[in-house]
Design an enzyme around this catalytic site. Sequence first.
Site: not given
Ligand code: ZN
Length: 170
Positions: A45, A50, A91-92, A133-134, A137
């Site tokens: 995701g 991001q 998380c990226l 989670h997304e 963000h």
């Molecule tokens: Zn993340």
Amino acid sequence: MIRKIVLLHNPVLKKKSAPIEKIDDAVRTLAADMFDTMYAANGIGLAAIQVGEPRRMFVADIPEITKEPMVFINPVIRESSKSKMVYEEGCLSIPGVKYKIGRPKKVVLEFLDLEGKKQEMELQDLFAICVQHEIDHLDGILFIERAGLKARKAINELLEEKDIKPYFKV
Ligand code: ZN
């Protein structure tokens, strides 16, 4: 096109993203770039913020769970289950760091797809965790901030192991 992923400590990640008013070429290009970026980083995701775009949109592709790569525009959680699920999230924007987080196990999600069609989905387990989670963000919230006060010292230590500056003042 692969874009640069915004990393922890960049204040951009704390921004609240704005709703998308019109699904135009810019949004379609952004979605394509987000998929390229997510796949290149082996993620499941990725939120627009991001890659530095404060727009309410994320993409997801979870092996064996999503049937196809999916784009979620202006997503809203309509219902959350009382029952929780604990999952070790990553998380990226915080590469290499994982921590167990508890979140509602099931959610009802409303969003627009890339064609602008309103969709409603009932999701559970990893898919539900991923969208929560997304969406966090999009509101400037990172998963490590969901871990609770007691976990902060341990998370700082995990960050330091990956040569990332401590995030929390403990
Ligand atoms: Zn993340």
